[in-house]
Design a protein around this motif. Structure first.
Motif, PDB file in Angstrom:
ATOM      1  N   MET A  43      36.416  36.874  32.502  1.00 17.68           N
ATOM      2  CA  MET A  43      36.024  37.780  33.846  1.00 17.68           C
ATOM      3  C   MET A  43      37.095  37.578  34.897  1.00 17.68           C
ATOM      4  SD  MET A  43      31.968  36.825  33.862  1.00 17.68           S
ATOM      5  CE  MET A  43      31.151  38.093  34.149  1.00 17.68           C
ATOM      6  N   SER A  44      37.515  38.626  35.496  1.00 22.13           N
ATOM      7  CA  SER A  44      38.564  38.378  36.588  1.00 22.13           C
ATOM      8  C   SER A  44      37.823  38.575  37.827  1.00 22.13           C
ATOM      9  CB  SER A  44      39.313  39.462  36.618  1.00 22.13           C
ATOM     10  OG  SER A  44      38.730  40.960  36.529  1.00 22.13           O
ATOM     11  N   LYS A  45      38.110  37.576  38.863  1.00 22.21           N
ATOM     12  CA  LYS A  45      37.601  37.683  39.909  1.00 22.21           C
ATOM     13  C   LYS A  45      38.263  38.718  40.818  1.00 22.21           C
ATOM     14  CE  LYS A  45      37.035  34.431  43.990  1.00 22.21           C
ATOM     15  NZ  LYS A  45      37.660  33.541  44.751  1.00 22.21           N
ATOM     16  N   GLU A  46      37.367  39.212  41.774  1.00 20.61           N
ATOM     17  CA  GLU A  46      37.518  40.273  42.469  1.00 20.61           C
ATOM     18  C   GLU A  46      38.506  40.021  43.686  1.00 20.61           C
ATOM     19  OE1 GLU A  46      34.351  42.406  44.991  1.00 20.61           O
ATOM     20  OE2 GLU A  46      34.437  43.743  43.183  1.00 20.61           O
ATOM     21  N   LYS A  47      39.732  40.629  43.808  1.00 22.90           N
ATOM     22  CA  LYS A  47      40.521  40.421  44.854  1.00 22.90           C
ATOM     23  C   LYS A  47      40.140  40.933  46.159  1.00 22.90           C
ATOM     24  CE  LYS A  47      44.747  39.973  42.080  1.00 22.90           C
ATOM     25  NZ  LYS A  47      46.016  40.581  41.938  1.00 22.90           N
ATOM     26  N   THR A  48      40.164  40.124  47.296  1.00 25.86           N
ATOM     27  CA  THR A  48      39.821  40.844  48.714  1.00 25.86           C
ATOM     28  C   THR A  48      41.122  40.402  49.481  1.00 25.86           C
ATOM     29  OG1 THR A  48      38.627  38.975  49.261  1.00 25.86           O
ATOM     30  CG2 THR A  48      37.453  40.630  48.368  1.00 25.86           C
ATOM     31  N   ILE A  95      38.216  45.196  49.368  1.00 25.78           N
ATOM     32  CA  ILE A  95      38.336  44.991  47.938  1.00 25.78           C
ATOM     33  C   ILE A  95      40.058  45.534  47.506  1.00 25.78           C
ATOM     34  CG2 ILE A  95      37.800  45.309  45.545  1.00 25.78           C
ATOM     35  CD1 ILE A  95      34.845  45.461  46.682  1.00 25.78           C
ATOM     36  N   GLU A 150      45.913  45.646  40.346  1.00 25.60           N
ATOM     37  CA  GLU A 150      46.078  44.246  39.711  1.00 25.60           C
ATOM     38  C   GLU A 150      47.471  43.731  39.910  1.00 25.60           C
ATOM     39  OE1 GLU A 150      45.009  45.325  35.590  1.00 25.60           O
ATOM     40  OE2 GLU A 150      43.280  45.914  36.046  1.00 25.60           O
TER      41      GLU A 150
END
Length: 66
Positions: free
Chosen positions: A1-6, A13, A17
């Motif tokens: 699971m990749s953490k959502e970048k903000t 968001i 990638e």
């Protein structure tokens, strides 16, 4: 699971990638513009010091000797 970048500034968001800055495109552009302005200012300061530095230094030495 990749953490959502903000974005670190606005919380938007980031979908790219390959983005390693942690900033959205809007804030990346602002950062580049700010750094460019700082770079130009620093360059102008260095040119001024090169031209007027010896005069300022000699005047400061005369003031210190008094």
């Amino acid at each position: 699971m990749s953490k959502e970048k903000t974005c670190k500034v606005c919380g938007r968001i980031i979908t790219d990638e390959k983005n390693k800055t942690g900033l959205c495109p809007k804030h990346q552009k602002e950062g580049i513009n700010i750094l460019g302005g700082v770079g130009i200012g620093a360059g102008a300061l260095l040119i001024g010091l090169k031209k007027y530095g010896p005069k300022i230094a000699s005047a400061a030495i005369k003031i210190i000797k008094r």
